[in-house]
Structure formats: structure tokens, C-alpha cells
Design a protein around this motif. Structure first.
Motif, PDB file in Angstrom:
ATOM      1  N   TYR A  35      14.229  -4.654 -31.319  1.00 29.20           N
ATOM      2  CA  TYR A  35      14.829  -3.548 -30.557  1.00 29.20           C
ATOM      3  C   TYR A  35      15.086  -2.356 -31.472  1.00 29.20           C
ATOM      4  O   TYR A  35      14.592  -1.268 -31.254  1.00 29.20           O
ATOM      5  N   ARG A  36      15.882  -2.554 -32.502  1.00 28.65           N
ATOM      6  CA  ARG A  36      16.098  -1.537 -33.538  1.00 28.65           C
ATOM      7  C   ARG A  36      15.911  -2.239 -34.873  1.00 28.65           C
ATOM      8  O   ARG A  36      16.779  -2.994 -35.299  1.00 28.65           O
ATOM      9  N   THR A  37      14.806  -1.983 -35.533  1.00 29.85           N
ATOM     10  CA  THR A  37      14.504  -2.715 -36.763  1.00 29.85           C
ATOM     11  C   THR A  37      14.009  -1.801 -37.870  1.00 29.85           C
ATOM     12  O   THR A  37      14.462  -1.882 -39.002  1.00 29.85           O
ATOM     13  N   ALA A  90      14.090   1.848 -27.085  1.00 31.69           N
ATOM     14  CA  ALA A  90      15.439   1.820 -27.655  1.00 31.69           C
ATOM     15  C   ALA A  90      15.854   3.256 -27.970  1.00 31.69           C
ATOM     16  O   ALA A  90      15.237   3.923 -28.796  1.00 31.69           O
ATOM     17  N   HIS A 148      16.225  -6.338 -24.442  1.00 34.22           N
ATOM     18  CA  HIS A 148      17.384  -6.191 -25.316  1.00 34.22           C
ATOM     19  C   HIS A 148      17.766  -7.516 -25.972  1.00 34.22           C
ATOM     20  O   HIS A 148      18.659  -7.564 -26.821  1.00 34.22           O
ATOM     21  N   LYS A 186      17.785 -10.734 -28.411  1.00 28.86           N
ATOM     22  CA  LYS A 186      17.560 -10.882 -29.853  1.00 28.86           C
ATOM     23  C   LYS A 186      17.169 -12.330 -30.117  1.00 28.86           C
ATOM     24  O   LYS A 186      18.030 -13.207 -30.182  1.00 28.86           O
ATOM     25  N   ASN A 244      20.961  -6.591 -33.489  1.00 27.44           N
ATOM     26  CA  ASN A 244      19.568  -6.268 -33.752  1.00 27.44           C
ATOM     27  C   ASN A 244      19.085  -6.844 -35.079  1.00 27.44           C
ATOM     28  O   ASN A 244      19.884  -7.157 -35.960  1.00 27.44           O
ATOM     29  N   HIS A 258      18.216  -5.748 -37.845  1.00 25.25           N
ATOM     30  CA  HIS A 258      18.309  -4.573 -38.713  1.00 25.25           C
ATOM     31  C   HIS A 258      19.274  -4.914 -39.839  1.00 25.25           C
ATOM     32  O   HIS A 258      20.489  -5.026 -39.619  1.00 25.25           O
ATOM     33  N   SER A 312      23.425 -11.349 -26.158  1.00 19.54           N
ATOM     34  CA  SER A 312      22.954  -9.999 -26.498  1.00 19.54           C
ATOM     35  C   SER A 312      23.452  -8.987 -25.477  1.00 19.54           C
ATOM     36  O   SER A 312      23.270  -7.782 -25.670  1.00 19.54           O
TER      37      SER A 312
END
Length: 736
Positions: free
Chosen positions: A417-419, A447, A478, A480, A502, A504, A653
Motif C-alpha cells: 500500500y505504502r512501501t 494510496a 488496504h 497488509k 504498511n 514501510h 488493517s
């Protein structure tokens, strides 16, 4: 109401720091039932979503005044407030204005339409933005000056600094700046979202004999907004900064030779930045790329301008942007405060920032002498629960990295999603694909504000040979989750990671989240089915242990809430603790109201938006809502149900929002191992005992900060977890 000076009448029960705090979840308090409210649809039982959102941002701003935080961290909170408010206007306010513009005005649970909400937003936001600049100018900048961090005004530059600034202007600014005179041949330029600009009033004629009297100057985005001056030209031994706006302002007449600059004023325009993708698109990536090009030039929603700008110039700008006086925000300082964030990250003295810590790497995963076992081998023996950032995110990365090199690993599937296109997770997936593994990645390219980065990530993975899927049109992915398939002898073994945050690594140092590493056959098979659902087509699979949106998650949570209510009615032990980021979903709120009416004690730890009103007699007197705002962003989502002594613990999540439960792909996984489930319950109780970083929601929608009563020990949950789970050294004079 001055929230910083009040303590809650429902503050946490006194307890020693070493205790979990609060009452046992199995304890039922005898409460005399007031008359029960039957009509749950009345608007007065709900808090407006947008106004609750603003309340959260106000709690963030309050941190800038908290002297327990190190000074640069207080500045950081002030700047985070700016960033949050920017996004609020770009998305939420823009959406309300769009409703009015399209004639589709929707009334919320609270009975307020978009016009009434916008009026409240502008009144509240203007008050808080004015307060923000007061905090900056009257509190933080003087305090920074005492710490030898100086922001030099253009009128305060010494001779050496004036020479250096002039050279900087001619060498760095002049070659790339583009003044735009306004006349019939040069109409008002199309300005990008949140771009620092100047409106300039001029006197005299230019080289072509034009006398328009006005120009606009967009500041180059390639230049920093705060420039550090060399130490050898400063009169002190501290750190000295000058604003780019001051440099441009000082040399404004050099941009208009032969003309007189009568006035120069900063302004910034905020535009609608939400992306609008149709459900029926042939290529989601191409459609998104097209939308990204237009994001910088969406409809205007807010004008920020320095407070000394003459009204005629303000009126001129409003006319150009199609805004009204309601949308003007006059500020006493730089109009783009978020760009000051570089000052907070500039290697300052240690006492000005939070004490550093090293997240704990679980002892069970630490390599033993002469051992060849990896993370997968350890997970095969027992599930592993991690609480970030106190415990390291590295095991999750190691699990993927080791799987990429393991010759017995056949396939890897993961949601992103946000990486980041060049993160360690992305590197490991690329390596796995190049080693011949069957790598399938579901990249959510929508995202918000990470779309371009996710498009780059998808391209990199595709070039390495991975199969990249963009999820399901109309439903953001969304969830994870990671699934690793390994051949072990004659059988196939699956391993999974499920998390609340995420993939990240940077966010894992700033956000609180839970991770579960498991090889449980039912859970890993459920994960396999959900991946198959995302990448293939067909009817929804029936899963055994996971709850997943948009299919079973909302119903599963509401069923468990209702079960607690039924237990309470039968005199059985009943308790609910929910920790989420936001609560807006109507059916979930009403289920919680009914559970409260049945006598269930309910504690909600909701960081941000909460549309539920606690403490209403006959409706929600058994519900308490608190918000934690501190060093780390509270991001974990946890659901605890007492279940008459057979407690159930889920991590997810998903938040309690309509979009999460109805319009996203989400997972909610059980934590079944008794010690792990008990640990999570105890940590939830720690959050409920916090009397330093917590705020309690009142039935009128306001928040009151909890503070220790006389004789009560201070309980800061984030500090407590730091001290118990990491190598953080306690006993320092300042609070994390």
C-alpha cells in the motif's frame, strides 16, 4: 475551553506504573439502568465527521505547547499540524465544496449539510491557524533563539550576510525564477497547488511602455524554503537560517528593473487534490497517470495570504480563484510552514529531539551459534507477535529476504500500500523474482499522495519478472498480508505475515502497529484464498478464521458486539475494548450504543475521528472514548471481546469507517495463542490508564486532556512500552 488546563472527570483509575491500570475486563460494574433511548437515528447522538477531524488536529497542535517535549519536536508537531490541515482542505473541504457545486448536498448522521459544516470548519480552522502562528512567533521562535537557533529577518542581516544573500539570489534564484507581469497578453497564470507565490504591486513603465501595476512571482519549487547561512558570516556561534521568501522579497526590485515595487506579499493557493477515477476503466495505471497530471490544478478551495496584504489585492486574488472572503486565511508568517520540516531534521543537539532508541529484535529470532535456522524455521515452531516501533520491523523484512534466497521457497505473494519503489521490501521482492520465485504483488496504486511512488514500484517489480496486480477497481486494497509457500520434504508449508500497518520500514519507526508471523494452517489458507480472490475472479471464498472486508468483516465485528450485549443481559461477564484510528460507520456505532444500553462496559481508544457520542444517559453512559497523541502515531487496530471469560482478540488493517468496512479490501486476524492475546489485552489496559498523553471525549464533542490527580503517578503508555520493550534508557529529565 482550554483543554490543556483541564483534567477529565473520568480520568484513569489510579495505579502504579508497573500495573496494567484500570479494572479487570472480567469485572462488571453494577450500573442502575436509566430510561433507554430507542430512536438511535436522532442527529444529536452523533458528532460531525469533519469537525471531529479538526478536533484531532487541534490535539496535535497542543503538542507544540507541551514543554515536556523537546523543543524541535514541538516545532515538528506544529508543522505536522500544517501538513494535516493542508490535506484536510485538499480532500475533505474540497469534497464538501464539490457537493455544493454539483448540487448533491448530503446530510450526515449528525444532520448537518455541507454548507453548515463548511461554516463551522472555517470558524474553527481560522481560530486554530491564528493560534498556530502565535505559538510559532511568541513561543517557539524565541525558545529556539535561546537555544542558538536563529531565523534571521531580512532587516536583521549584517553586511557579510547581505553580500552572501545577494550572491545566492543571483546565482541560485535569479536564473530559475519567472516574474509574470499581468496585462492582456499575460493573463493571470495557472498556479499549482500549494505553491509559494508573491503578488507584487508596481509603479512605472517597463521596457515596452506597459504600466499594468501588478505581477505574480511563483517561487521555484526546486529551492528549499529555508536556507542555512554559513557560520563564518554570522555574529553568533549558533545555527542561522533565512527564509527563501525573505531573499526574494529583499531583491524584488532586481526582478523589475526601472520600476518601483510598492508592495510584495506572499500567498498560497490550496486546490482539490482528490483523484476521481471512474469504475469502468480499461487500464487503471494509465488512468491514474492521467489524473496525477491534473491533481496540481484542481479547483481552488483555500487562499492563504500574509496578514499585511492590502484588501484590494486580496479581493483581486479571490476573484481570480473564484473564492470568497470565507476561504481566505490571513497568516502572520510564512504561508508554507510545512517546508520548515528540514530544520527539525538538521542534526541538532540531542536535547532538542526525542531520546533515540533501538527497537528490540525478538530474542526468539536472534541467531544462535552455528545455527542455520532462519525466520521461517522459527515461525514454524511458534507464532511470533511484534509490537512496532518498540519491537523491530526487521524480522518481517528478514522473513521476506530469506525467503527470496531460500531454494525451497516456491512462491511469494504480498500486498503493498505504502512501501516505496526502492525500499528493502521492494528489493527483496525483486531479488525473489530474479531467483525464479513465483512472485505476485498486489500494489494499491491509489494510496493517496503515494500514487506516483507506487506506479514506480509496480514498474520496477514488473521489470524484475514479478506479476503485478492493481487490486480491484472500486475497492482499495488496504490489507497488509504476505504469503510464502515453501516445499518441505514431500509437503507444502505456508507462512504468513499479517499486520495492522504498511510495509514501510520508516513508518514502522514512527507508527505503532502489530505484526503476526504465523504458519497456522487455517490462517495461511485463508490468506491464500484472499490473494486468489484479488488476483483471479469468481465468487467470494469462505474463510475460516480471518474476517475480511467487504464481505465478512463488518458483520463479524457487529455480531461480536451484539454477543457481548447478549452476555451482559444474561448476567455474564461482558467487556469491549477497541483501539482504532477512526470510528464513523453508522451500524457499528449503533451496535455499540445498544451494547452500552445492555450494560456492557466499552472502552474505545480512537486516535482521530469519532462520530459516537459517549456519556449520554440511556444511550452511551457505559462508553468511554479516549485519544492518545504522543511521540508515536497510534496506528494499530485491535478488537477485544470478553466473551464471558473466553476472550477473543483480533488485530486488523481496518478502522471503524464506512470506507474500510464497505469499500476496501481489509483483513482482520485473530490472535489465538493465550500468552499473546493476554499481552495485547494488558497493553490495551495500559492505554486506558494513560494520564499524560490521553484525551477523553466528552458528550458535547469536546476533548479534555487527562492529567494525574493529586498523589497519582504519571502514566505515559508510550514511554512505558519503550522502557519495557526496548533498550530505551529511563530516568531522563524529559518525556518521550
Amino acid at each position: 475551553m482550554d483543554n490543556t488546563q483541564q483534567s477529565s472527570s473520568r480520568s484513569a483509575t489510579p495505579a502504579d506504573d508497573s500495573a496494567t491500570g484500570g479494572s479487570s475486563p472480567s469485572t462488571q460494574e453494577a450500573v442502575k439502568a436509566p430510561p433507554r433511548i430507542t430512536d438511535l437515528s436522532k442527529p444529536e447522538y452523533y458528532i460531525n465527521r469533519e469537525l471531529s477531524h479538526l478536533q484531532f488536529n487541534t490535539r496535535v497542535l497542543e503538542q507544540a505547547l507541551n514543554e515536556e517535549h523537546p523543543l524541535l519536536e514541538r516545532l515538528r508537531f506544529l508543522l505536522i499540524y500544517s501538513s494535516n490541515i493542508d490535506e484536510f482542505f485538499e480532500i475533505r473541504v474540497a469534497g464538501l465544496m464539490q457537493q455544493i457545486g454539483y448540487g448533491r448536498e448530503l446530510v450526515g448522521l449528525d444532520g448537518m449539510g455541507p454548507r453548515a459544516v463548511l461554516k463551522e470548519i472555517n470558524a474553527h480552522a481560522k481560530e486554530q491557524v491564528t493560534r498556530q502562528y502565535q505559538i510559532l512567533n511568541e513561543t517557539l521562535l524565541p525558545a529556539l533563539k535561546e537555544e542558538n537557533i536563529h531565523f534571521i529577518k531580512r532587516s536583521e542581516l549584517n553586511e557579510k550576510q547581505r553580500i552572501w544573500v545577494k550572491r545566492f539570489f543571483y546565482n541560485e534564484v535569479m536564473p530559475i525564477i519567472s516574474p509574470i507581469g499581468l496585462d492582456p497578453a499575460h493573463p493571470f497564470p495557472r498556479l499549482a497547488n500549494k505553491l509559494l507565490c508573491f503578488i507584487v504591486s508596481l509603479e512605472g513603465k517597463d521596457a515596452f511602455g506597459r504600466d499594468t501595476g501588478m505581477a505574480v512571482i511563483p517561487a521555484p519549487r526546486s529551492l528549499p524554503r529555508v536556507i542555512r547561512l554559513p557560520d563564518d558570516i554570522c555574529d553568533n556561534d549558533g545555527t542561522n537560517y533565512v527564509f527563501l521568501s525573505s531573499i526574494i522579497h529583499r531583491h524584488m526590485e532586481d526582478l523589475f528593473p526601472g520600476m518601483k515595487v510598492k508592495g510584495c506579499y506572499q500567498f498560497r493557493l490550496t486546490r482539490n487534490s482528490d483523484l476521481d477515477l471512474e469504475d469502468e476503466v480499461e487500464d487503471l495505471a494509465k488512468a491514474l497517470q492521467g489524473e496525477l497530471l491534473s491533481r496540481r490544478y484542481g479547483e481552488a478551495v483555500r487562499l492563504e495570504v500574509v496578514d499585511n496584504c492590502p484588501q484590494p489585492l486580496v479581493d483581486f486574488l479571490l476573484k481570480e480563484f473564484g473564492l470568497t472572503e470565507e476561504e481566505v486565511y490571513r497568516v502572520n508568517g510564512p504561508v508554507n510552514l510545512t517546508r520548515l520540516m528540514s530544520v527539525c531534521n538538521n542534526g541538532a543537539d540531542e536535547h532538542l529531539t526525542f531520546t533515540p532508541f533501538t527497537p528490540e529484535y525478538p530474542k526468539v529470532l536472534q541467531p544462535r551459534p552455528n545455527s542455520t535456522e532462519n525466520v521461517l524455521d522459527y515461525v514454524k515452531k511458534a507464532d511470533i507477535l511484534l509490537h512496532h516501533p518498540y519491537e523491530s520491523f526487521t524480522p518481517v523484512i528478514d522473513m521476506l529476504r530469506q525467503a527470496a534466497k531460500d531454494p525451497n521457497v516456491l512462491a511469494i505473494r504480498q500486498t503493498l500500500y505504502r512501501t516505496g519503489a526502492h525500499s528493502e521490501m521492494a528489493d527483496a521482492l525483486v531479488e525473489a523474482a530474479r531467483h525464479g520465485k513465483e512472485v505476485t504483488v498486489v500494489v494499491e496504486i491509489r494510496a493517496r499522495f503515494d500514487e506516483e511512488e507506487n506506479l514506480a514500484l509496480a514498474l520496477r517489480l514488473q521489470e524484475a519478472g514479478a506479476v503485478v496486480v492493481y487490486g480491484v477497481v472500486g475497492y482499495k486494497t488496504h490489507a497488509k498480508m504476505m504469503l510464502i509457500v515453501r516445499r518441505e520434504g514431500r509437503s507444502i508449508q505456508r507462512y504468513a505475515h499479517l499486520g495492522t500497518g504498511n510495509y514501510h520500514a520508516g513508518n514502522a519507526r514512527l507508527y505503532t502497529d502489530y505484526s503476526l508471523l504465523t504458519c497456522d494452517k487455517d490462517i495461511t489458507n485463508d490468506v491464500r484464498k484472499i490473494f486468489q480472490q484479488l488476483t483471479g475472479m469468481g465468487k467470494a471464498f469462505k474463510v475460516r478464521k480471518l474476517l475480511h472486508a467487504p464481505f465478512t468483516l463488518k458483520k463479524g465485528l457487529i455480531d461480536r458486539i451484539n454477543h457481548e450485549a447478549a452476555n451482559a443481559k444474561e448476567g455474564k461477564s461482558a467487556r469491549i475494548i477497541i483501539k482504532i484510528n477512526a470510528l464513523t460507520e453508522k451500524q457499528m456505532i449503533r451496535a455499540l450504543y445498544k451494547a452500552s444500553q445492555a450494560g456492557v462496559k466499552i472502552d474505545l481508544i480512537v486516535r482521530g475521528i469519532c462520530c459516537l457520542r459517549p456519556g449520554i444517559e440511556g444511550l452511551s453512559e457505559n462508553i468511554q472514548v479516549r485519544s492518545i497523541v504522543g511521540r508515536f502515531l497510534e496506528h494499530s487496530r485491535v478488537f477485544y471481546f470478553e466473551n464471558d471469560g473466553e476472550s477473543q482478540v483480533y488485530c486488523s488493517s481496518a478502522d471503524g469507517m464506512s470506507r474500510n468496512l464497505n469499500n476496501r479490501i481489509e483483513t482482520c486476524f485473530p490472535v489465538e495463542e493465550p500468552k499473546m492475546a493476554n499481552r495485547i489485552r494488558k497493553e490495551l489496559e495500559l492505554f486506558l490508564s494513560d494520564n499524560v498523553r490521553s484525551w477523553t471525549l466528552q458528550s458535547d464533542g469536546s476533548y479534555v486532556q487527562n492529567k494525574p490527580t493529586r498523589g497519582q503517578r504519571r502514566r505515559n503508555v508510550q514511554r512505558k512500552l519503550l522502557e519495557s520493550l526496548t533498550n530505551y534508557v529511563s530516568g531522563v529529565s524529559r518525556s518521550p
